[in-house]
Design a protein around this motif. Structure first.
Motif, short mmCIF file in Angstrom:
data_model
loop_
_atom_site.label_atom_id
_atom_site.label_comp_id
_atom_site.label_asym_id
_atom_site.label_seq_id
_atom_site.Cartn_x
_atom_site.Cartn_y
_atom_site.Cartn_z
N LEU A 164 -67.21 24.68 115.79
CA LEU A 164 -66.84 24.71 117.05
C LEU A 164 -66.40 23.11 117.36
N ARG A 165 -66.81 22.18 116.65
CA ARG A 165 -66.81 21.04 116.91
C ARG A 165 -65.41 20.36 116.96
N PRO A 166 -64.64 20.68 116.11
CA PRO A 166 -63.02 20.39 116.35
C PRO A 166 -62.49 20.73 117.53
N ALA A 167 -62.82 22.11 118.08
CA ALA A 167 -62.23 22.60 119.34
C ALA A 167 -62.74 21.77 120.62
N ILE A 168 -64.04 21.42 120.61
CA ILE A 168 -64.55 20.76 121.79
C ILE A 168 -63.94 19.48 121.76
N MET A 169 -63.75 18.82 120.60
CA MET A 169 -63.32 17.34 120.38
C MET A 169 -61.69 17.53 120.91
N ALA A 170 -61.15 18.71 120.63
CA ALA A 170 -59.68 18.75 120.95
C ALA A 170 -59.69 18.94 122.54
N ALA A 171 -60.88 19.61 123.22
CA ALA A 171 -60.99 19.72 124.65
C ALA A 171 -61.05 18.28 125.19
N PHE A 172 -61.71 17.59 124.62
CA PHE A 172 -62.09 15.99 125.13
C PHE A 172 -60.67 15.39 125.27
#
Length: 482
Positions: A155-163
């Motif tokens: 899930l980390r790539p997704a939350i970085m994309a949200a940032f």
């Protein structure tokens, strides 16, 4: 690089949704992560609005406070203290968890805004910016540690994309909104209005951070701070400030503070960044180096784009700023692409493509110095460059967390941010010195054109930065250990 497997006691601290039967279906906005995701992304959103708005209000503030001569220090004051905050946050997060530095960082960020917004003299305004920078450095590193501890790896790539996506609306609306507020209510409201908006995101995020990411990881983690790293952090902050000061004043007398700045910076950088960073050693050192190379080259070039469009092609400052607006969307698009699971196996290739796009965009920028080249050429090129940055910046964040043991996530995240911020000041200083030496001239805030700006001065900024970006493309081939 093989990351040590956490002990059983550590697994409880680093929550992984894949441990539960429903974890495979969980997303960053699923029930388990919704409050945390909305909270921390909202914090980034507000910081992004502040960052894009301050540049609009700053000239008016400097004039009203009779501090135009100190204008640059309002920016460098923020930067130098943020470097110290980054190192402190890394130490604090690794030893006691990210909750403390995040709470103190947001409080300092808000206090700095209030201090600047109520300042009656320029030195007090600059002090507020310095307090704000300390808070910003604490927050950004603490957020990275939260992501590393609270979210499973998938899930980390997704939350970085949200940032990254959180910067899209502020990059487009921020300057216009700040300009309107400044004209209708006054520049002070740009600063004092934001702290109150942070309360809701904190109310959502802090309970989740306390549950998922609080406390140290591992029984062997020391409770005391590494005093040597704190001293190095002070040295890197002071050295960066002296180097910026020297670059703003090209008189021979400025060589002394410049030399002292370099003498402080070099050993501090070697001590704070992973061993082998300067020679692009494979794995984590190259990830940290790539972040600095990408950010420094791009930000240094972008800083001169509006100036070039105003002084060489006669655009208004508003139109010059809007020429970069599409970049916020393409940056978010690049970050979204790297977050797709189907591209995980090709992450290094994505970063290579990203750096080549950045190099091409920077190299294309000075073509608008030729009158026959349409101005919109730069807007299109910069949109592709921002797409490349979206691929690279988010990917380096993901790779850093993959290559970091849980107990080292704070220090390594601090190293990533130091590489980012320090490369900005070094390359901006070099670019600014070259620009001034070749007759770049200065621009007033009211004049449409600058006096003495020579096209060669802009080429002396953009072309070397394109070369730096190409070096970054080579570094992308060394992100994984053989």
């Amino acid at each position: 690089m093989t990351v040590p497997k956490p002990r059983d006691a550590d697994v409880a601290d680093v929550v992984d949704a894949t441990d539960s039967p429903s974890g495979a279906e969980e997303t960053v906005l699923g029930r388990a992560y919704r409050a945390l995701s909305v909270g921390i992304v909202s914090v980034v959103l507000l910081i992004a609005f502040e960052a894009t708005a301050v540049g609009t209000a700053m000239p008016v503030a400097a004039r009203e406070l009779d501090g135009v001569s100190l204008y640059a220090f309002a920016f460098s004051g923020y930067f130098t203290t943020s470097l110290f905050g980054m190192v402190l946050a890394g130490q604090w997060s690794d030893r006691r968890g990210p909750l403390g530095p995040l709470a103190v960082g947001i409080s300092s960020f808000g206090a700095g805004l209030l201090l600047s917004g109520t300042a009656g003299v320029m030195w007090l305004f600059i002090l507020g910016r310095a307090v704000q920078g300390l808070g910003g450095g604490l927050v950004i590193v603490a957020l990275y540690v939260v992501v590393g501890r609270a979210y499973p790896e998938r899930l980390r790539p997704a939350i970085m994309a949200a940032f990254a996506a959180s910067w899209v609306v502020p990059s487009i609306v921020g300057p216009l909104a700040a300009g309107t507020v400044t004209e209708q209510l006054g520049w002070r409201w740009v600063f004092v209005g934001i702290p109150a908006l942070v309360v809701l995101p904190l109310a959502l995020a802090l309970p989740q951070i306390r549950r998922r990411a609080a406390g140290p990881v591992g029984e062997a983690v020391s409770k005391s701070f590494d005093r040597r790293r704190i001293r190095l952090a002070l040295a890197i902050s002071l050295g960066a400030g002296l180097l910026q000061y020297a670059a703003q004043d090209l008189r021979p007398v400025s060589l002394l503070p410049g030399a002292v700045g370099v003498a402080l910076l070099v050993p501090a950088v070697l001590g704070l960044l992973p061993k082998g960073t300067y020679r692009a050693a494979r794995g984590l050192p190259s990830v940290v180096l790539l972040r600095g190379v990408a950010a420094g080259a791009f930000v240094s070039a972008e800083s001169f784009v509006p100036l070039m469009l105003v002084t060489q092609r006669g655009l208004s400052p508003t139109l010059a700023g809007f020429s970069l607006a599409a970049g916020g969307g393409t940056w978010a698009l690049g970050s979204w692409v790297q977050s797709r699971s189907r591209f995980e196996a090709y992450r290094e290739r994505l970063t290579t493509v990203g750096m080549l796009l950045v190099a091409a965009a920077i190299a294309t920028a000075p073509s608008v110095l030729i009158d026959s080249v349409p101005v919109w050429t730069l807007a299109v090129a910069w949109a592709f460059g921002c797409l490349g940055m979206g691929l690279v910046i988010s990917s380096t964040s993901v790779l850093l967390l993959q290559l970091s043991a849980p107990a080292e996530a704070g220090s390594n995240s601090a190293a990533l941010q130091i590489s980012d911020g320090l490369s900005n000041v070094v390359l901006l200083s070099a670019g600014g010195a070259a620009f001034a030496a070749l007759g770049g001239g200065t621009v007033s805030h009211t004049a449409a054109h600058a006096s003495g700006s020579h096209p060669a001065a802009f080429a002396a900024v953009f072309l070397p930065m394109a070369g730096v970006a190409l070096v970054g493309a080579w570094v992308t081939t060394r992100l994984r250990e053989l």
